[in-house]
Design a protein around this motif. Sequence first.
Motif, PDB file in Angstrom:
ATOM      1  N   THR A  66      47.827  49.180  50.938  1.00 24.66           N
ATOM      2  CA  THR A  66      46.665  49.744  50.261  1.00 24.66           C
ATOM      3  C   THR A  66      45.457  49.735  51.194  1.00 24.66           C
ATOM      4  OG1 THR A  66      47.507  48.837  48.209  1.00 24.66           O
ATOM      5  CG2 THR A  66      45.197  49.532  48.181  1.00 24.66           C
ATOM      6  N   VAL A  67      44.731  50.859  51.233  1.00 23.82           N
ATOM      7  CA  VAL A  67      43.530  50.931  52.076  1.00 23.82           C
ATOM      8  C   VAL A  67      42.301  51.002  51.173  1.00 23.82           C
ATOM      9  CG1 VAL A  67      42.304  52.250  53.839  1.00 23.82           C
ATOM     10  CG2 VAL A  67      44.796  52.043  53.950  1.00 23.82           C
ATOM     11  N   PHE A  68      41.381  50.067  51.370  1.00 20.09           N
ATOM     12  CA  PHE A  68      40.148  50.010  50.586  1.00 20.09           C
ATOM     13  C   PHE A  68      38.999  50.646  51.360  1.00 20.09           C
ATOM     14  CE2 PHE A  68      42.741  46.587  48.938  1.00 20.09           C
ATOM     15  CZ  PHE A  68      42.488  46.599  47.575  1.00 20.09           C
ATOM     16  N   ASP A  69      38.057  51.238  50.629  1.00 19.26           N
ATOM     17  CA  ASP A  69      36.810  51.731  51.222  1.00 19.26           C
ATOM     18  C   ASP A  69      35.941  50.508  51.574  1.00 19.26           C
ATOM     19  OD1 ASP A  69      34.920  54.569  50.680  1.00 19.26           O
ATOM     20  OD2 ASP A  69      33.981  52.663  51.260  1.00 19.26           O
ATOM     21  N   ALA A  70      35.335  50.542  52.748  1.00 17.64           N
ATOM     22  CA  ALA A  70      34.505  49.402  53.176  1.00 17.64           C
ATOM     23  C   ALA A  70      33.404  49.096  52.161  1.00 17.64           C
ATOM     24  CB  ALA A  70      33.895  49.694  54.543  1.00 17.64           C
ATOM     25  N   ASN A  71      32.898  50.121  51.501  1.00 21.23           N
ATOM     26  CA  ASN A  71      31.818  49.923  50.539  1.00 21.23           C
ATOM     27  C   ASN A  71      32.279  49.251  49.242  1.00 21.23           C
ATOM     28  OD1 ASN A  71      29.481  50.915  51.798  1.00 21.23           O
ATOM     29  ND2 ASN A  71      30.204  53.016  51.528  1.00 21.23           N
ATOM     30  N   ASP A  72      33.580  49.223  49.010  1.00 25.84           N
ATOM     31  CA  ASP A  72      34.088  48.660  47.759  1.00 25.84           C
ATOM     32  C   ASP A  72      34.490  47.201  47.880  1.00 25.84           C
ATOM     33  OD1 ASP A  72      33.682  51.063  46.522  1.00 25.84           O
ATOM     34  OD2 ASP A  72      35.737  51.788  46.836  1.00 25.84           O
ATOM     35  N   VAL A  73      34.324  46.647  49.077  1.00 22.51           N
ATOM     36  CA  VAL A  73      34.722  45.242  49.269  1.00 22.51           C
ATOM     37  C   VAL A  73      33.592  44.492  49.972  1.00 22.51           C
ATOM     38  CG1 VAL A  73      37.160  45.927  49.457  1.00 22.51           C
ATOM     39  CG2 VAL A  73      35.812  45.615  51.534  1.00 22.51           C
ATOM     40  N   GLY A  74      33.645  43.173  49.881  1.00 30.10           N
ATOM     41  CA  GLY A  74      32.608  42.357  50.525  1.00 30.10           C
ATOM     42  C   GLY A  74      33.025  41.982  51.939  1.00 30.10           C
ATOM     43  N   GLU A  75      32.622  40.790  52.341  1.00 29.99           N
ATOM     44  CA  GLU A  75      32.939  40.312  53.689  1.00 29.99           C
ATOM     45  C   GLU A  75      34.450  40.101  53.846  1.00 29.99           C
ATOM     46  OE1 GLU A  75      30.642  37.188  56.464  1.00 29.99           O
ATOM     47  OE2 GLU A  75      31.899  36.248  54.942  1.00 29.99           O
ATOM     48  N   ALA A 107      34.055  45.467  62.089  1.00 27.18           N
ATOM     49  CA  ALA A 107      33.873  44.177  62.775  1.00 27.18           C
ATOM     50  C   ALA A 107      32.648  43.446  62.221  1.00 27.18           C
ATOM     51  CB  ALA A 107      33.728  44.403  64.276  1.00 27.18           C
ATOM     52  N   ALA A 108      31.579  44.206  61.969  1.00 22.20           N
ATOM     53  CA  ALA A 108      30.343  43.585  61.461  1.00 22.20           C
ATOM     54  C   ALA A 108      30.528  43.034  60.041  1.00 22.20           C
ATOM     55  CB  ALA A 108      29.206  44.607  61.479  1.00 22.20           C
ATOM     56  N   GLN A 109      31.512  43.590  59.347  1.00 24.13           N
ATOM     57  CA  GLN A 109      31.770  43.169  57.960  1.00 24.13           C
ATOM     58  C   GLN A 109      32.738  41.982  57.909  1.00 24.13           C
ATOM     59  OE1 GLN A 109      32.558  46.644  55.607  1.00 24.13           O
ATOM     60  NE2 GLN A 109      33.098  45.500  53.766  1.00 24.13           N
ATOM     61  N   SER A 110      33.182  41.528  59.075  1.00 24.75           N
ATOM     62  CA  SER A 110      34.239  40.509  59.124  1.00 24.75           C
ATOM     63  C   SER A 110      33.726  39.214  59.738  1.00 24.75           C
ATOM     64  CB  SER A 110      35.414  41.026  59.954  1.00 24.75           C
ATOM     65  OG  SER A 110      35.847  42.279  59.462  1.00 24.75           O
TER      66      SER A 110
END
Length: 223
Positions: A66-75, A107-110
Motif C-alpha cells: 500500500t502506498v500512502f500520500d505523504a500528506n495523509d501520514v505523520g512522521e 527524508a525530511a518527514q522521517s
Amino acid sequence: MTQDELKTLVGQAALRYVVPGEIVGVGTGSTVNKFIDALATIKDQVKGAVSSSEASTAKLKALGITVFDANDVGELAVYIDGADEIDGLGHMVKGGGAALTREKIVAAQSRQFVCIADESKLVQTLGQFPLPVEVIPMSSNRLVRQFAAMGGQAKLRLKDGQPLVTDNGQYILDVTGLQISDPVAFENQVSQWPGVVTVGVFALQKAHVCLLGTAQGVKTLEF
Ligand code: 5RP
C-alpha cells in the motif's frame, strides 16, 4: 561480487531497519528496487509505504504494498534510499534518477535516513558525480550561468532529445566541475537561488546510517 549483487545485499540488509506495523519511507533507484523486492517478502508486517517517485510507487503497488500520500501520514520512523555519492559524514549527492525533490521531502518527514549503496558510492569529497539540481524551466539558462560563475558546468538533462521532465513537471540540470567541500554551506547557498526547486546535495537531510555493500559483506557506517 557484481555491483548488482552488492545492491541486492544492501537492499535485503535494510529490512532490519523497517519497523513492524509502521509505514516506511521508500526512495528511488536501482538499489531501492532491490529493497522494494525484499520489502515485498515481509509486506504483511508493514502498514505500507510513502514513496518518493512515480516509478517506486508503481513498483510498490505492483508488489501489493500500500502506498500512502505523504500528506495523509505523520512522521515516519525510517526512510530508505540510495545515493550517487556519500562521504564519511553521511552527506550525499542524490538525484541521478531525477527524484531528488520528493526524496528530500520524504527524508525530511522521517526520523532516520538509512542509505543503501554499493562501495563505489563512498567518496572523500562530494562532486565527482554530476550534481543534479531540479529547476523551474524558465530559470534554467540563468542558473547555467550562475553555476558557471562558481566554476561549474551545468547541462540540461535530456531524454530522447528533449528536456527531461520530472515527476513535478520541472527540469534537471547536471553540474560538473564542483568540489563540494562544505556540503551544508553549499546546500544552503544554492537552495536560495531563484528557480532552484531542489539541489541534490543532501547535507541538511543527511544519512544517519549507511549500509555499504562491499566484497567482504555489508558494512554499517553510522554518522
Ligand atoms: C534517484 C536517486 C538514487 O538514490 C541515486 O541515483 C542512486 O541510484 P542507484 O541506486 O540506481 O545507483 O537519488 O533520484
